[in-house]
Design a protein around this motif. Sequence first.
Motif, PDB file in Angstrom:
ATOM      1  N   ALA A 268       0.301  -8.525  -0.101  1.00 44.35           N
ATOM      2  CA  ALA A 268      -0.040  -8.381   1.315  1.00 44.35           C
ATOM      3  C   ALA A 268      -0.361  -9.734   1.945  1.00 44.35           C
ATOM      4  O   ALA A 268       0.021  -9.993   3.089  1.00 44.35           O
ATOM      5  CB  ALA A 268      -1.218  -7.426   1.478  1.00 44.35           C
TER       6      ALA A 268
ATOM      7  N   GLY B 201      -1.118  -0.804   3.367  1.00 45.01           N
ATOM      8  CA  GLY B 201      -2.490  -0.997   3.804  1.00 45.01           C
ATOM      9  C   GLY B 201      -2.935   0.154   4.689  1.00 45.01           C
ATOM     10  O   GLY B 201      -2.117   0.778   5.363  1.00 45.01           O
TER      11      GLY B 201
ATOM     12  N   VAL C  69      -5.968  -2.363   0.887  1.00 41.51           N
ATOM     13  CA  VAL C  69      -4.582  -2.762   0.623  1.00 41.51           C
ATOM     14  C   VAL C  69      -4.269  -2.485  -0.840  1.00 41.51           C
ATOM     15  O   VAL C  69      -5.118  -2.645  -1.708  1.00 41.51           O
ATOM     16  CB  VAL C  69      -4.280  -4.241   0.970  1.00 41.51           C
ATOM     17  CG1 VAL C  69      -4.379  -4.484   2.452  1.00 41.51           C
ATOM     18  CG2 VAL C  69      -5.164  -5.183   0.220  1.00 41.51           C
TER      19      VAL C  69
ATOM     20  N   GLY D 237      -0.048  -8.068   6.540  1.00 40.68           N
ATOM     21  CA  GLY D 237      -0.899  -7.975   5.357  1.00 40.68           C
ATOM     22  C   GLY D 237      -1.920  -9.084   5.300  1.00 40.68           C
ATOM     23  O   GLY D 237      -3.049  -8.887   4.832  1.00 40.68           O
TER      24      GLY D 237
ATOM     25  N   TRP E 289       3.810  -3.324  -0.748  1.00 41.63           N
ATOM     26  CA  TRP E 289       2.377  -3.070  -0.584  1.00 41.63           C
ATOM     27  C   TRP E 289       2.190  -2.144   0.599  1.00 41.63           C
ATOM     28  O   TRP E 289       3.069  -1.993   1.437  1.00 41.63           O
ATOM     29  CB  TRP E 289       1.590  -4.369  -0.357  1.00 41.63           C
ATOM     30  CG  TRP E 289       1.940  -5.054   0.933  1.00 41.63           C
ATOM     31  CD1 TRP E 289       2.943  -5.968   1.122  1.00 41.63           C
ATOM     32  CD2 TRP E 289       1.339  -4.855   2.217  1.00 41.63           C
ATOM     33  NE1 TRP E 289       2.991  -6.343   2.450  1.00 41.63           N
ATOM     34  CE2 TRP E 289       2.015  -5.683   3.144  1.00 41.63           C
ATOM     35  CE3 TRP E 289       0.288  -4.073   2.683  1.00 41.63           C
ATOM     36  CZ2 TRP E 289       1.679  -5.729   4.486  1.00 41.63           C
ATOM     37  CZ3 TRP E 289      -0.049  -4.125   4.027  1.00 41.63           C
ATOM     38  CH2 TRP E 289       0.649  -4.966   4.910  1.00 41.63           C
TER      39      TRP E 289
END
Length: 179
Positions: A75, A55, A69, A81, A53
């Motif tokens: 996350a 962000g 995100v 996250g 992931w």
Amino acid sequence: MYIAALLARTEDGWEASDTELDDVETLSDLADLAREASDDDTVIVYIEQEDTWFGIVRIDGEDDPRIYVSDAAAAARSSYGEILTREILGDDLDAELDELDALDLDGTEDGEPLHDGTDEDDDDSADAAAGAVPAAPAGDGQVLADLGLSERELRALDSDALSVIAEAVGAADVLEAVR
């Protein structure tokens, strides 16, 4: 492993730097770190965990941070996250994470057998808890739209998102110099 980078817009153009997140425990800590890079202009904080992931936190002067995100569920299972998804999803995330924490990795509660003797799996509670946080993008999809990256393009990013973002906002050269 995390990758964290700051892209700060100054009157001379963009500046890029790798950043350490060791002292970041809250969104306020992250915003303060970003504001140290540029007090009045735009700062983009990019955080990625092993292509699972990514962000983006955008800070514009003293305005509230804008957050995006790429996968809220992934996350939410990581320390940095979780800071971002907690801000996006609010207090509802606390109850959802508590429910996930009560489950073993196999989806059962501590000490609970895998099957209760019926044909139904005991995975129903794990599925319900995992489904509470969407395995999808979350937050402000327009976070970079005025800088050249539309919501549609942002949602389509997966691997090497930082390079695409830096290219879109015009900071690819300074980012490459830092790498």
